[in-house]
Design a protein around this motif. Sequence first.
Motif, mmCIF file in Angstrom:
data_model
loop_
_atom_site.group_PDB
_atom_site.id
_atom_site.type_symbol
_atom_site.label_atom_id
_atom_site.label_comp_id
_atom_site.label_asym_id
_atom_site.label_seq_id
_atom_site.Cartn_x
_atom_site.Cartn_y
_atom_site.Cartn_z
ATOM 1 N N TRP B 34 0.840 -1.195 0.000
ATOM 2 C CA TRP B 34 0.000 0.000 0.000
ATOM 3 C C TRP B 34 0.873 1.241 0.000
ATOM 4 O O TRP B 34 1.709 1.422 0.869
ATOM 5 C CB TRP B 34 -0.936 -0.026 1.205
ATOM 6 N N SER B 35 0.660 2.071 -1.016
ATOM 7 C CA SER B 35 1.530 3.222 -1.242
ATOM 8 C C SER B 35 0.791 4.540 -1.114
ATOM 9 O O SER B 35 -0.436 4.607 -1.242
ATOM 10 C CB SER B 35 2.133 3.163 -2.657
ATOM 11 N N TRP B 36 1.586 5.570 -0.878
ATOM 12 C CA TRP B 36 1.118 6.955 -0.985
ATOM 13 C C TRP B 36 1.944 7.645 -2.063
ATOM 14 O O TRP B 36 3.177 7.510 -2.110
ATOM 15 C CB TRP B 36 1.256 7.686 0.345
ATOM 16 N N ILE B 37 1.242 8.380 -2.896
ATOM 17 C CA ILE B 37 1.843 9.113 -4.019
ATOM 18 C C ILE B 37 1.194 10.487 -4.036
ATOM 19 O O ILE B 37 0.004 10.606 -3.742
ATOM 20 C CB ILE B 37 1.576 8.366 -5.350
ATOM 21 N N ARG B 38 1.970 11.516 -4.352
ATOM 22 C CA ARG B 38 1.383 12.851 -4.381
ATOM 23 C C ARG B 38 1.735 13.585 -5.666
ATOM 24 O O ARG B 38 2.714 13.250 -6.335
ATOM 25 C CB ARG B 38 1.827 13.659 -3.169
#
Lengths: 108, 117
Positions: B34-38
């Motif tokens: 599970w990733s976070w990308i902005r």
Amino acid sequence: DIQMTQSPSSVSASVGDRVTLTCRASQNIGNWLAWYQLKPGKAPRLLIYSASTLLNSGVPSRFSGSGFGTDFTLTISSLQPEDFATYFCQQAKSFPRTFGQGTRVEIK
Amino acid sequence: QVQLQESGPGLVKPSETLSLTCSVPEASFSGYYWSWIRQPPGRSLEWIGYIYYTGSTSYNPSLKSRVAMSVDTSKSQFSLALNSVTAADTAVYYCAGAPNENFFDFWGQGTLVTVSS
């Protein structure tokens, strides 16, 4: 970090046109490359991974990817109205994962 | 297609902590990264990091000193905390998931977080 460079930054095309987008990596990434489609207000969509494998969940066959090493292309064989969007490439050869700056496909 | 949903404040004050949560369908939580990308306004996408469902993490070195990710398997959620924020942290934040640590198979719609006093 591996730098990803996309060209052109934007392209104007008509429905039915063949469109080719380019992505270049700053070093050899083999086939560790993906392409994504982004539309405002919608969840980004993975189209192609491992440079040329179409995601097996409804991605139309008019999308295709090719390339190996440092130079890659995404081709839309016959542009459809729903394809007007911004497309990003991403490398998965090393951490941190990095993206290109995007190519916007606009209506001519 | 797995649908993810980000939630959290849309406005954060400078020097404070940005906190976001991503909700995942329960049947899809285990076994995934599970990733976070902005995406800051007018700029490209930036990978922030990932957390495996077991809790192991990998962060972008450019943000590592300010980032913490966590999972709550009982709620099928994972979270992002980014401390000491500045205006440069203003962005649309996306959560994403995949069965491996390479690509991002499915994403949330994104949530705009503005850092401003």
